[in-house]
Design an enzyme around this catalytic site. Structure first.
Site, PDB file in Angstrom:
ATOM      1  N   CYS A   2      40.124 -86.499  65.294  1.00 26.52           N
ATOM      2  CA  CYS A   2      40.670 -85.649  66.785  1.00 26.52           C
ATOM      3  C   CYS A   2      41.612 -84.846  66.084  1.00 26.52           C
ATOM      4  O   CYS A   2      42.229 -84.660  65.145  1.00 26.52           O
ATOM      5  CB  CYS A   2      41.302 -86.930  67.201  1.00 26.52           C
ATOM      6  SG  CYS A   2      40.717 -88.465  68.009  1.00 26.52           S
ATOM      7  N   ARG A  27      36.680 -80.180  61.951  1.00 26.42           N
ATOM      8  CA  ARG A  27      37.301 -81.560  61.923  1.00 26.42           C
ATOM      9  C   ARG A  27      36.278 -82.750  62.366  1.00 26.42           C
ATOM     10  O   ARG A  27      36.348 -83.751  61.876  1.00 26.42           O
ATOM     11  CB  ARG A  27      38.564 -81.968  62.429  1.00 26.42           C
ATOM     12  CG  ARG A  27      39.694 -81.002  61.893  1.00 26.42           C
ATOM     13  CD  ARG A  27      40.985 -81.149  62.878  1.00 26.42           C
ATOM     14  NE  ARG A  27      41.436 -82.412  62.845  1.00 26.42           N
ATOM     15  CZ  ARG A  27      42.627 -82.861  61.929  1.00 26.42           C
ATOM     16  NH1 ARG A  27      43.229 -81.902  60.992  1.00 26.42           N
ATOM     17  NH2 ARG A  27      42.906 -84.101  62.230  1.00 26.42           N
ATOM     18  N   TRP A  71      37.241 -87.659  68.408  1.00 33.26           N
ATOM     19  CA  TRP A  71      36.310 -88.232  67.693  1.00 33.26           C
ATOM     20  C   TRP A  71      36.386 -89.687  68.087  1.00 33.26           C
ATOM     21  O   TRP A  71      37.443 -90.458  67.836  1.00 33.26           O
ATOM     22  CB  TRP A  71      36.349 -88.182  66.317  1.00 33.26           C
ATOM     23  CG  TRP A  71      35.559 -88.759  65.260  1.00 33.26           C
ATOM     24  CD1 TRP A  71      34.602 -88.079  64.980  1.00 33.26           C
ATOM     25  CD2 TRP A  71      35.540 -89.860  64.679  1.00 33.26           C
ATOM     26  NE1 TRP A  71      33.618 -88.683  64.144  1.00 33.26           N
ATOM     27  CE2 TRP A  71      34.404 -90.042  63.785  1.00 33.26           C
ATOM     28  CE3 TRP A  71      36.496 -90.822  64.529  1.00 33.26           C
ATOM     29  CZ2 TRP A  71      33.942 -90.777  62.923  1.00 33.26           C
ATOM     30  CZ3 TRP A  71      36.132 -91.854  63.659  1.00 33.26           C
ATOM     31  CH2 TRP A  71      35.069 -92.097  62.785  1.00 33.26           C
ATOM     32  N   ASN A  95      46.332 -88.730  68.358  1.00 36.71           N
ATOM     33  CA  ASN A  95      45.362 -88.944  67.360  1.00 36.71           C
ATOM     34  C   ASN A  95      45.885 -90.209  66.598  1.00 36.71           C
ATOM     35  O   ASN A  95      47.141 -90.393  66.503  1.00 36.71           O
ATOM     36  CB  ASN A  95      45.449 -87.905  66.270  1.00 36.71           C
ATOM     37  CG  ASN A  95      44.743 -86.648  66.702  1.00 36.71           C
ATOM     38  OD1 ASN A  95      44.472 -86.368  67.889  1.00 36.71           O
ATOM     39  ND2 ASN A  95      45.016 -85.468  65.918  1.00 36.71           N
ATOM     40  N   GLY A  96      44.730 -90.873  65.965  1.00 34.11           N
ATOM     41  CA  GLY A  96      45.099 -92.088  65.377  1.00 34.11           C
ATOM     42  C   GLY A  96      44.550 -93.322  66.161  1.00 34.11           C
ATOM     43  O   GLY A  96      43.697 -93.346  66.900  1.00 34.11           O
ATOM     44  N   GLU A 461      26.409 -89.052  44.545  1.00 35.04           N
ATOM     45  CA  GLU A 461      26.944 -87.918  45.383  1.00 35.04           C
ATOM     46  C   GLU A 461      25.837 -87.199  46.112  1.00 35.04           C
ATOM     47  O   GLU A 461      25.914 -86.857  47.135  1.00 35.04           O
ATOM     48  CB  GLU A 461      27.884 -87.045  44.264  1.00 35.04           C
ATOM     49  CG  GLU A 461      28.307 -85.897  45.195  1.00 35.04           C
ATOM     50  CD  GLU A 461      29.182 -86.098  46.554  1.00 35.04           C
ATOM     51  OE1 GLU A 461      29.632 -87.192  46.769  1.00 35.04           O
ATOM     52  OE2 GLU A 461      29.232 -85.021  47.027  1.00 35.04           O
ATOM     53  N   LYS A 465      25.637 -86.967  50.144  1.00 33.03           N
ATOM     54  CA  LYS A 465      25.194 -85.674  50.910  1.00 33.03           C
ATOM     55  C   LYS A 465      23.828 -85.576  51.607  1.00 33.03           C
ATOM     56  O   LYS A 465      24.108 -84.900  52.825  1.00 33.03           O
ATOM     57  CB  LYS A 465      25.142 -84.344  49.708  1.00 33.03           C
ATOM     58  CG  LYS A 465      25.937 -83.115  50.041  1.00 33.03           C
ATOM     59  CD  LYS A 465      27.408 -83.330  49.517  1.00 33.03           C
ATOM     60  CE  LYS A 465      28.335 -84.151  50.085  1.00 33.03           C
ATOM     61  NZ  LYS A 465      29.467 -84.276  49.707  1.00 33.03           N
ATOM     62  N   GLU A 468      24.376 -87.807  54.890  1.00 38.88           N
ATOM     63  CA  GLU A 468      25.258 -87.210  56.129  1.00 38.88           C
ATOM     64  C   GLU A 468      24.755 -86.114  56.875  1.00 38.88           C
ATOM     65  O   GLU A 468      25.172 -85.868  57.853  1.00 38.88           O
ATOM     66  CB  GLU A 468      26.885 -86.871  55.449  1.00 38.88           C
ATOM     67  CG  GLU A 468      26.875 -86.169  54.348  1.00 38.88           C
ATOM     68  CD  GLU A 468      28.377 -86.079  54.065  1.00 38.88           C
ATOM     69  OE1 GLU A 468      29.209 -86.020  54.657  1.00 38.88           O
ATOM     70  OE2 GLU A 468      28.651 -85.397  52.713  1.00 38.88           O
ATOM     71  N   HIS A 484      15.042-104.502  39.402  1.00 34.98           N
ATOM     72  CA  HIS A 484      15.753-105.707  39.814  1.00 34.98           C
ATOM     73  C   HIS A 484      15.909-105.810  41.634  1.00 34.98           C
ATOM     74  O   HIS A 484      16.603-106.931  41.976  1.00 34.98           O
ATOM     75  CB  HIS A 484      17.134-105.865  39.352  1.00 34.98           C
ATOM     76  CG  HIS A 484      17.137-105.866  37.845  1.00 34.98           C
ATOM     77  ND1 HIS A 484      16.738-107.084  37.193  1.00 34.98           N
ATOM     78  CD2 HIS A 484      17.493-105.004  36.942  1.00 34.98           C
ATOM     79  CE1 HIS A 484      16.794-106.850  35.678  1.00 34.98           C
ATOM     80  NE2 HIS A 484      17.565-105.345  35.702  1.00 34.98           N
ATOM     81  N   LYS A 583      35.636 -84.228  59.563  1.00 33.77           N
ATOM     82  CA  LYS A 583      36.210 -83.606  58.259  1.00 33.77           C
ATOM     83  C   LYS A 583      37.485 -84.526  57.561  1.00 33.77           C
ATOM     84  O   LYS A 583      37.350 -84.651  56.462  1.00 33.77           O
ATOM     85  CB  LYS A 583      36.616 -82.353  58.545  1.00 33.77           C
ATOM     86  CG  LYS A 583      36.978 -81.499  57.014  1.00 33.77           C
ATOM     87  CD  LYS A 583      35.754 -81.063  56.197  1.00 33.77           C
ATOM     88  CE  LYS A 583      36.006 -80.573  54.937  1.00 33.77           C
ATOM     89  NZ  LYS A 583      34.991 -80.840  53.979  1.00 33.77           N
TER      90      LYS A 583
HETATM   91  C1  F6R Z   1      31.300 -86.432  52.152  1.00 33.39           C
HETATM   92  C2  F6R Z   1      32.723 -86.095  52.694  1.00 33.39           C
HETATM   93  C3  F6R Z   1      33.554 -87.543  52.659  1.00 33.39           C
HETATM   94  C4  F6R Z   1      35.069 -87.377  52.086  1.00 33.39           C
HETATM   95  C5  F6R Z   1      35.781 -88.666  52.521  1.00 33.39           C
HETATM   96  C6  F6R Z   1      37.142 -88.375  51.768  1.00 33.39           C
HETATM   97  O1  F6R Z   1      30.676 -85.223  51.889  1.00 33.39           O
HETATM   98  O2  F6R Z   1      33.226 -85.299  52.807  1.00 33.39           O
HETATM   99  O3  F6R Z   1      32.977 -88.728  52.294  1.00 33.39           O
HETATM  100  O4  F6R Z   1      34.931 -86.907  50.686  1.00 33.39           O
HETATM  101  O5  F6R Z   1      36.009 -88.680  53.878  1.00 33.39           O
HETATM  102  O6  F6R Z   1      38.045 -87.069  52.468  1.00 33.39           O
HETATM  103  P1  F6R Z   1      39.104 -86.536  51.645  1.00 33.39           P
HETATM  104  O7  F6R Z   1      38.692 -86.108  50.203  1.00 33.39           O
HETATM  105  O8  F6R Z   1      39.663 -85.390  52.528  1.00 33.39           O
HETATM  106  O9  F6R Z   1      40.094 -87.828  51.099  1.00 33.39           O
END
Ligand code: F6R
Length: 588
Positions: A2, A27, A71, A95-96, A461, A465, A468, A484, A583
């Site tokens: 949000c 965000r 959000w 927000n929250g 990782e 990526k 998502e 396994h 974000k």
């Molecule tokens: C994946 C991604 C998320 C963030 C996670 C932590 O591409 O961006 O998994 O890495 O939400 O976010 P931060 O680093 O802002 O604590």
């Protein structure tokens, strides 16, 4: 997650609110709305979907207003659930998460009040409306009843030129310039040359009243003096600079982000931290998502070079695991945004149990930075795409340097990072080859990423990526663990990406390659072990430059980021704004 924007001043609020909301779009959100006060009455416009859906509201008259991008947490994304929420002459954006919303709502309903949305947030408007006294006292009385996290901006029909704001565990900043007073959840929404910006701390309130400077108060409503923060208004203008997407631009920025984020820990600024490193006996790394993966990479490097017990924890698990925090533990909290609720809570718990906390974050003045004993900044520059790319590599640069300093503090050494930037550049160029892999990935049933050691972390990782932004089911798996159980999932529609950058483990990982090939999988290799390329079972490969194996995720992540990017585009997705994701994850 949000976003909040608010304005009070001499200009029409609606265009300011809409422009501010647009700057918060990165965000991640699913609905948006604004409320503008004119002649003691609110006009509210809300829409499911993008901020551009509110464009008709641009011409609304009124010099005080609040806006919000939502959000969804409580209640589906819909116009009805979008903020602002109105009740009894009070207008709120939040927000929250209000964790005791159900109980509070029941009290309001017992008074005969009805609710117009399914959100937890609407109850705040009801609580404020029920209070007597001026708006600041009413907001404070309401805030005292809330359990959970909040950043709120509140308007009242009876105080048309005023916004009252409050914060607990959810960021909020206040701006003040000749053109008026501003509030937002993030600096970019209100950044402008000459405008002073202040951050609110947990438990604080702010009153923005037309024609006066912002006033700040602590939890007991005692006046608080605040110093403005330094920020670069220019840097906060996100631009694609000729790239089709922010994600592609940010991948292109990885080499510079890495070079800028390698700290010189021998410098005077870090002498106090270095003393703590010398005393450190245990390392707890806490983080979420991609930042957790960079923590896992650090764990490998610390064990290899410093021989120090190090563990990386998913922050949301750590905070409820009743962790044992031995004496002389250093907790390293890694977070691009510095606002991730779970990471903040995990770091706070480690601190409460006696650890010193070191923040590794990309955002100056973030909540994480403020609550930590030490800060190791990453200097990736603003990251707009939801999927973390350059911030991951920047975190690795800082964390590997920290691993090196820990080694040094124990009379050991780690290979220097100084020459890594050209290798990163080479890896980015080589990584473009993944574009030709699309026919195998676009219609895939699922994708496996395999590796061992640091390559396994890179595989996780790469998988995160891909998931998502392409929405393809995928797993990062330790190459030796496949047989396994998980091998049962592999067939001709399951492309497998193997990451092989440690010569000592190459043959072992290649065994897994043979196993998946025998089950019909097309195998793609990301490697710097040239001997592996002669394997006839490989469909295609990316050859990376050689580097210290513990550092190799810094290079192998580039083809993996590019793979996710190109698959997302080939599947018709917007890689910058993946569905359902935010974000900055400021709620638990
Ligand atoms: C994946 C991604 C998320 C963030 C996670 C932590 O591409 O961006 O998994 O890495 O939400 O976010 P931060 O680093 O802002 O604590």
């Amino acid at each position: 997650m949000c976003g909040i924007v608010g304005y009070v001043g001499e200009r029409n609020a609606a265009p300011i609110l809409l422009d501010g909301l647009q700057k918060l779009e990165y965000r991640g959100y699913d609905s948006a709305g604004i409320a503008v006060a004119e002649g003691g009455k609110f006009t509210v416009v809300k829409r499911k979907g993008r901020v551009k859906g509110l464009s008709a509201a641009r011409s609304l008259a009124g010099k005080t207003g609040v806006g919000h991008t939502r959000w969804a947490t409580h209640g589906a994304p819909s116009e009805r659930n979008a903020h602002p929420h109105l009740f009894g002459g009070i207008c709120v954006v939040h927000n929250g998460i209000v964790e005791n919303a159900a109980a509070l709502k029941a009290v309001c309903e017992a008074r005969g009040e009805t609710f117009s949305s399914e959100t937890d947030s609407e109850v705040i408007a009801h609580l404020v409306a029920a209070e007597q006294g001026d708006l600041l006292h009413a907001v404070r009385a309401a805030a005292e009843k809330l359990v959970g996290s909040y950043a709120i901006a509140v308007l009242s029909e009876s105080a048309p030129d005023t916004i009252v704001c409050a914060r607990k565990a959810s960021p909020l900043v206040v701006g003040y310039g000749e053109d008026g007073l501003f509030v937002a959840s993030d600096i970019p929404a209100i950044a402008a040359a000459g405008r002073r910006v202040y951050t609110l701390a947990d438990g604080e309130f702010a009153v923005l009243k037309k024609g006066t400077a912002p006033a700040f108060y602590d939890a007991s409503l005692r006046s608080v003096e605040k110093r403005e923060i330094a920020y670069d208004a220019e840097e906060d203008i996100p631009e694609k600079r000729g790239f089709r997407h922010f994600m592609k631009k940010e991948i292109a920025e990885v080499p510079e982000a890495v070079a800028r984020s390698i700290p010189d820990l021998s410098k005077g600024d870090f002498s106090e931290l270095y003393e703590v490193l010398c005393q450190t006996e245990y390392l707890h790394i806490v983080a979420c998502g991609t930042a957790y993966h960079s923590g896992l990479c650090m764990k490998h490097a610390v064990q290899k070079f410093a021989r120090l017990p190090a563990e990386a924890f998913i922050a949301s698990e750590y905070r409820y695991s009743d962790p044992i925090v031995p004496k002389n533990t250093l907790a390293v909290a890694v977070s691009q945004s510095g606002e991730t609720a779970d990471t903040l809570a995990a770091a706070a718990l480690a601190k409460e149990r006696g650890a010193r906390v070191l923040a590794v974050t990309n955002v100056p003045y973030s909540s994480l930075e403020r609550m930590s004993d030490f800060v190791l900044p990453t200097r990736a520059g603003r990251e707009i795409a939801v999927a973390a790319t350059k911030s991951f590599n920047a975190q690795l640069a800082a964390l590997y340097a920290l691993a090196g300093a820990l080694a040094e503090s124990r009379g050991k050494s780690a290979p220097p990072l100084a020459g890594i930037q050209p290798l990163v550049r080479e890896a980015a160029a080589a990584g473009e080859r993944v574009r030709s892999w699309m026919p195998y990935f676009v219609g895939a049933k699922s994708v496996f990423f395999l590796g061992r050691g640091a390559d396994y972390v890179a595989a996780c990782e790469g998988s995160l990526k891909l998931k998502e932004i392409s929405y393809l089911p995928s797993e990062g798996y330790p190459a030796g663990e496949l047989k396994h159980g998980t091998l049962a999932l592999v067939d001709g529609r399951t492309p497998v990406v193997a990451v092989v950058t440690d010569p000592a483990l190459a043959d072992k990982t290649m065994n897994a390659v043979h196993e998946v090939y025998a089950r019909g999988a097309a195998v793609f290799l990301i490697t710097n072990v040239s001997a592996c390329l002669s394997c006839a079972e490989i469909t295609a490969s990316v050859l990376l430059p050689k580097c210290e194996p513990a550092y190799s995720p810094m290079l192998s992540s580039l083809p993996l980021q590019l793979l996710a990017y190109y698959v997302a585009i080939a599947r018709g997705n917007d890689p910058d704004k993946p569905r359902n994701l935010a974000k900055s994850v400021t709620v638990e």
